[in-house]
Design an enzyme around this catalytic site. Structure first.
Site, mmCIF file in Angstrom:
data_model
loop_
_atom_site.group_PDB
_atom_site.id
_atom_site.type_symbol
_atom_site.label_atom_id
_atom_site.label_comp_id
_atom_site.label_asym_id
_atom_site.label_seq_id
_atom_site.Cartn_x
_atom_site.Cartn_y
_atom_site.Cartn_z
ATOM 1 N N CYS A 33 0.866 -1.177 0.000
ATOM 2 C CA CYS A 33 0.000 0.000 0.000
ATOM 3 C C CYS A 33 0.902 1.225 0.000
ATOM 4 C CB CYS A 33 -0.950 -0.017 1.201
ATOM 5 S SG CYS A 33 -0.120 -0.052 2.800
ATOM 6 N N ALA A 34 0.435 2.349 0.528
ATOM 7 C CA ALA A 34 1.227 3.581 0.476
ATOM 8 C C ALA A 34 2.467 3.518 1.346
ATOM 9 C CB ALA A 34 0.364 4.769 0.905
#
Length: 480
Positions: A33-34
């Site tokens: 993810c980020a």
């Protein structure tokens, strides 16, 4: 030469990480993810967890919903994911990995929250952009700003106002199409069918939902008791339509001969789902949506700043549990109904406070390794991403995390009594200032500074000392 050296360094870190999680044979899949690499592993017992947390650039690691999540932070995580994939580890998209995680570990509630996240996260970037457009329009249309150019609001061109409405209204006017598209994608249907189904819910032939709400239009009454309107800005009806529609499509496709699939499957899916969506799903779940919205508004309207204290204090606890994605739906509803989002200001204080606590640890510690971890983690929090700060620093020593909760509660209290509300969602603290350009920016900066200051002071005087380094590390030594 420097680039080659960095690549070699990242490769070495990736090799060490894969070895520490039990080798390639222990990794079923990996995605990111980020901020985090997310591993699905075959055997949790093979992971050398202490080793993982001491690997260079790793800012923390933990299990959540069947995934072993290793925090690297923004930017770095993309490079590490590429290196891990280059080592031959099986990659997977988030939907696939969520399904694997659910099969291995996760109750119904966790799966439901993960599903909400999978559906709404891809939509958030366009809603962020819309919020920023709203903030910029609010800034430009302020009388004191227009006065700098010798203008008043009456002098602004109607064509210019129309252009800004295109920027700010499109995403919410066609929100059901975005939600249905994403829901079909997540639940295994054809996204293009979901997109068309969502567009049917906002077809101009139907009475506009905003006009019906403003009593300038009447719903169409079918069979004398079923009100049918457009669903501009609605979320829950489109979500349920996407969920049911994907299952209907899959069922039809299984029973349809391949030679007829192209004709029969989309035809029957759209026919069945348009009837269900307009006459059953829409009216029922739009009513449910209104009840939920009223409940959220009631909580946010609690007197004496209680909403800010509760939400600001507990928000990052909710982040730890991984169920915070459910609030995406609620924020979208607030923006659609009122054009503003008071939840954002409160959450921003919670995020900023965790950064303030981490900054205090960074400046107070004499440990070079902890300082190198805490400083960039605090910056990440001030940019709106708290995972490196929470899992890499604050939760390890707990008191800084508690100080951050108190700072978030104080800042949330101020945001609540000052009635701050952003023009968008999903961005907080420094990037979040762009949502408050409509005359609230100074108040927004003030409440965030207070949240940071409270968390920083509490951590500095009561929440951290280098003695804690030995206390935290001692159990690790005993285990070894």
């Amino acid at each position: 030469m420097a680039d080659n050296k960095n690549r070699r360094s990242d490769k070495q870190i990736a090799e060490e990480l894969i070895e520490a999680v039990g080798g390639k044979e222990n990794v079923a899949s990996v995605t990111h993810c980020a901020t985090r690499l997310r591993f699905i592993v075959n055997d949790e017992e093979k992971i050398e967890k202490e080793h993982v947390e001491n690997i260079d650039k790793v800012k923390g690691a933990f299990f959540n919903s069947g995934q072993y999540q290793v925090i690297f932070g923004t930017g770095t995580v993309n490079k590490m994911y590429n290196e891990v994939e280059n080592l031959g580890v099986n990659g997977a998209n988030k939907a696939e990995q969520s399904n694997k995680a659910a099969e291995k570990n996760g109750n119904r509630f966790q799966r439901a929250i993960r599903t909400f996240g999978d559906v709404f996260v891809p939509i958030i970037p366009v809603l962020v952009a819309t919020g920023l457009f709203m903030g910029l329009r609010g800034l430009i249309m302020q009388e004191n700003i227009l006065a700098l150019f010798g203008m008043t609001p009456d002098d602004v061109s109607q064509n210019f106002l129309l252009f800004t409405q295109v920027l700010t209204d499109t995403a919410f006017a066609f929100l059901p199409a975005l939600v249905a598209w994403s829901a079909f994608r997540v639940f295994g249907g054809s996204p293009i069918i979901g997109l068309v189904l969502g567009l049917m819910l906002v077809n101009p032939a139907l009475p506009n939902a905003y006009e019906v709400a403003g009593q300038t239009a009447e719903p169409i009454m079918f069979m004398g008791f079923i009100p049918v309107v457009g669903y501009q800005g609605s979320v829950l009806p489109a979500f349920i339509a996407g969920l049911v529609g994907a299952k209907v499509e899959r069922s039809i496709r299984k029973k349809t001969p391949e030679v007829l699939d192209l004709l029969i499957t989309p035809f029957l899916t759209l026919l069945i789902m348009s009837i269900l969506s307009l006459f059953i799903i829409g009216p029922v779940f739009h009513s449910v949506e209104n009840v939920l919205l009223d409940a959220v508004v009631s909580v946010l309207g609690m007197p004496l700043g209680l909403a800010g204290i509760i939400l600001g204090g507990l928000n990052q606890v909710i982040v730890i549990t991984g169920v915070h994605h459910v609030f995406n739906f609620l924020e979208i509803q607030l923006l659609e109904a009122f054009g503003s989002n008071p939840y954002n200001a409160i959450v921003s204080c919670a995020v900023a406070a965790q950064g303030g606590a981490t900054l205090a640890v960074a400046l107070k510690t004499q440990s070079g390794k902890l300082k190198a971890l805490a400083l960039p983690s605090s910056l990440s929090a001030f940019l709106g991403i708290t995972e490196p700060a929470i899992f890499g620093v604050n939760l390890r020593y707990f008191k800084p995390f508690l100080a951050g909760m108190i700072g978030g509660a104080v800042g949330g209290f101020l945001a609540s009594i000052m009635e701050l509300a952003g023009t968008g969602m999903a961005v907080t603290v420094i990037p979040g200032t762009l949502l408050y350009l409509n005359g609230q920016i100074l108040q927004f900066i003030f409440v965030n500074i207070v949240a940071i200051a409270v968390a920083f002071v509490l951590t500095w005087f009561f929440g951290f000392s280098d003695k804690m380094l030995k206390e935290v590390q001692q159990p690790e030594t005993q285990v070894k």
